[in-house]
Structures are given as C-alpha cells and as structure tokens.
Design a protein around this motif. Structure first.
Motif, PDB file in Angstrom:
ATOM      1  N   PRO A   6     126.934 -27.900  29.957  1.00 12.97           N
ATOM      2  CA  PRO A   6     125.718 -28.313  29.260  1.00 12.97           C
ATOM      3  C   PRO A   6     125.080 -27.134  28.526  1.00 12.97           C
ATOM      4  O   PRO A   6     125.198 -25.978  28.947  1.00 12.97           O
ATOM      5  CB  PRO A   6     124.814 -28.812  30.396  1.00 12.97           C
ATOM      6  CG  PRO A   6     125.751 -29.175  31.501  1.00 12.97           C
ATOM      7  CD  PRO A   6     126.898 -28.213  31.399  1.00 12.97           C
ATOM      8  N   GLU A  56     120.720 -29.331  21.204  1.00 14.71           N
ATOM      9  CA  GLU A  56     121.609 -29.942  22.185  1.00 14.71           C
ATOM     10  C   GLU A  56     120.947 -29.990  23.557  1.00 14.71           C
ATOM     11  O   GLU A  56     121.034 -30.992  24.276  1.00 14.71           O
ATOM     12  CB  GLU A  56     122.915 -29.148  22.244  1.00 14.71           C
ATOM     13  CG  GLU A  56     123.972 -29.748  23.149  1.00 14.71           C
ATOM     14  CD  GLU A  56     125.242 -28.923  23.179  1.00 14.71           C
ATOM     15  OE1 GLU A  56     126.044 -29.109  24.130  1.00 14.71           O
ATOM     16  OE2 GLU A  56     125.439 -28.074  22.284  1.00 14.71           O
ATOM     17  N   THR A  60     119.285 -33.467  26.079  1.00 10.93           N
ATOM     18  CA  THR A  60     119.530 -33.800  27.487  1.00 10.93           C
ATOM     19  C   THR A  60     118.241 -34.170  28.216  1.00 10.93           C
ATOM     20  O   THR A  60     118.304 -34.702  29.339  1.00 10.93           O
ATOM     21  CB  THR A  60     120.200 -32.629  28.234  1.00 10.93           C
ATOM     22  OG1 THR A  60     119.282 -31.526  28.353  1.00 10.93           O
ATOM     23  CG2 THR A  60     121.454 -32.178  27.518  1.00 10.93           C
ATOM     24  N   LYS A  61     117.098 -33.899  27.590  1.00 12.74           N
ATOM     25  CA  LYS A  61     115.802 -34.160  28.228  1.00 12.74           C
ATOM     26  C   LYS A  61     115.082 -35.373  27.656  1.00 12.74           C
ATOM     27  O   LYS A  61     114.167 -35.911  28.286  1.00 12.74           O
ATOM     28  CB  LYS A  61     114.889 -32.928  28.098  1.00 12.74           C
ATOM     29  CG  LYS A  61     115.497 -31.650  28.675  1.00 12.74           C
ATOM     30  CD  LYS A  61     115.818 -31.796  30.150  1.00 12.74           C
ATOM     31  CE  LYS A  61     116.504 -30.561  30.713  1.00 12.74           C
ATOM     32  NZ  LYS A  61     116.892 -30.730  32.128  1.00 12.74           N
TER      33      LYS A  61
END
Length: 311
Positions: A6, A56, A60-61
């Motif tokens: 990630p 990026e 993810t949040k």
C-alpha cells in the motif's frame, strides 16, 4: 507474484497524529483528515511523483471531498490537478495570487524542479482554480467533524489556517518555522502566531518542519520578534537588505536547518541555489516596510472600530 505494498506503508515520512489525521512529511508537509463522509486534504506535495503517491494513499481512506490551499506560493498550490478534489478551497486573497499556468510550469522547471518529473507533464500542466473561496473565516462540517478556516496574514497576506476542531489539530502552512517573509508582513505574522497559541489543539502542522507543539510555536514567535527588533536597528543604521542577507538573513536559516524535518530530502534540489539569498533580501524589505508604518497599520493586526459594552 507479490502484490504491491500500500502507498506509503512503512514510509517514515507518513506521520499519524491521531486515528484520523495523517501528515505526509514531504515538500511541503501535506495534511489529511479522514471522516465518515470522505477526506479533507490540506495543501499537497509539489513533486508530481510524490503527489501521485499521496493521491493513492488518500484513496485508501475515502473520497477526497475537499482540498484546501493554505497559500498561493507554488510549492503549496500545484497538487490539485493530480489529487483531484471534489472542491478546492482558498481564501479570496490566495485565489488572486495563484500562479498562471505558465508561471507554475516555470517554477516546476526551475527552483521547484524534480529530476523524476516528466517534462511532458510539466509542459502540459494547467493550474486548478478554486471552486470555493472565502473571506475572513469559513466554517464547515464533514462526517460530523467541524472545520474552521481563517485568514492569517504573515508569511503571505492570504494564508489560511485550517483548524480541525474535533481532531485538535491546526494546519498552519508556513506561519511556523519558515525563514522567509517575502509575501507577507512580520507584524501581522506576530499577531497571527499569538492567535494560534490560543487554539485548543494538540498539534500544529507546519509547512516545512515536523509538527509543532505550542511551546515550539511560542519559541518561533520570540525569534520573529527578536528579528523585528534587529531589523529596527539595521534600518536606523542604514544597513541594506543585501548586507543583511550576506550575514545570514533576517532570520537564521542556519538554525532552522536543524529543525526536525523528515522530508528534508524531498526539497527541490535547486531551491536553495535559486531562491535562498533573494528570498532573504525580500524578507528584509518586508521588515523595513512594516517598520516605516505604525503596527496597527499591519493587516490583521488592528481591531479597527468595534462596538463594546462600557462597564
């Protein structure tokens, strides 16, 4: 084949101040507040490559609902075309001072150049313009969290402070430890810092150093006040801005180079060479301009006419 890690996993530049507040310690430091209804980003990386990594990570949040540019200087105000927020917010003063497309390209080719940047990307770059502006102060809520934005003249005259009220963090851009006043007013800056010291927060996220505590901010205010006192002496003795720059600047650049800064290696390689001395000369000129006026003439420093109860 192993899946890619990630974005920013294990990266020392990723600072987590609380469950929902992240700081990417690059150039400049870039903030993110996560809510149940999406994210709020504060500023963003100048490097296109680092901005892409930050985008990026943000994905993810949650969706990037808002991005706030805290000032008009190029390092703070070229990431939105990459991050692509739903809404881009600035103060009216900052909106008026943003680079033209060509000025932004020139900054990315010169003092803000990164060797890993694609020249074709820079040649085609177009600035994002704010879709929402404010004057003075603006309040909004997202996902049950309160945000107060307010103009805080000092490093620039349209600087924005982002107070994430419920997360107890203030994103203060370059109103902290920054050795340049080329676009601002030192007296306004002093009154801004005094106001910041009254905020009920645990952290101040500064543009070019690791997050600060209140005592760090107070120390910076004392340094700025001492610099103003020295400028008063220099101005009276006819010392030129060039002479002040030769002796190290109106503020000690050498001392500030020792301020904790996890993203120091992310500074554009040509920055110091291209702008260091010139910025210091401009800073002295701003000091001298402020000293030629009364302190209450400094924008944001005077209350002006107000109604108050006489008791």
């Amino acid at each position: 084949m192993n899946a890619a890690a990630p974005a920013l996993e294990g990266d020392p530049r990723l600072i987590r101040l609380s469950d929902d507040v992240y700081v990417f310690g690059t150039y400049p430091y870039s903030g993110l507040v996560v809510t149940d209804e999406g994210c709020v980003a504060i500023d963003g990386p100048m490097s296109p490559g680092r901005a892409a990594v930050w985008k990026e990570f943000i994905a993810t949040k949650g969706a990037l609902r808002f991005q706030i540019y805290c000032e008009h200087h190029s390092d703070h105000a070229v990431s939105a075309p990459i991050l692509q927020p739903e809404v881009l917010i600035t103060s009216e003063t900052t909106a008026a001072g943003l680079d033209s497309d060509e000025a932004a390209r020139e900054a990315m080719r010169t003092w803000g150049y990164y060797p890993d940047s694609d020249p074709a990307f820079i040649d085609a770059f177009e600035m994002a313009r704010p879709t929402m502006t404010y004057r003075g102060r603006m309040n909004f809520a997202l996902g049950g969290k309160r945000f107060t934005l307010f103009e805080a003249p000092g490093h620039t005259m349209g600087s924005t402070i982002v107070h994430a009220v419920d997360d107890r963090v203030a994103f203060i851009a370059d109103t902290g430890t920054t050795p340049a006043i080329q676009s601002g007013n030192p007296i306004s800056w002093l009154t801004t810092i005094a106001l910041l010291e009254t905020l009920d927060v645990d952290w101040y996220v500064q543009g070019h150093s690791d997050p600060l505590k209140r005592e760090d901010l107070h120390y910076w205010r004392t340094k700025l006040l001492a610099a103003l006192d020295q400028a008063r002496v220099d101005h009276a003795e006819g010392v030129t801005p060039q002479q002040v720059a030769e002796r190290g600047g109106v503020l000690s650049v050498a001392e500030l180079l020792h301020v904790p800064f996890v993203g120091r290696e992310d500074m554009p390689p040509r920055l110091r060479e291209a702008a260091g001395r010139e910025l210091q000369e401009w800073s002295v000129e701003r000091m001298y301009e402020a000293l030629r006026a009364h302190p209450t003439d400094a924008p944001g420093a005077a209350l002006g006419p107000v109604l108050r109860e006489i008791v």
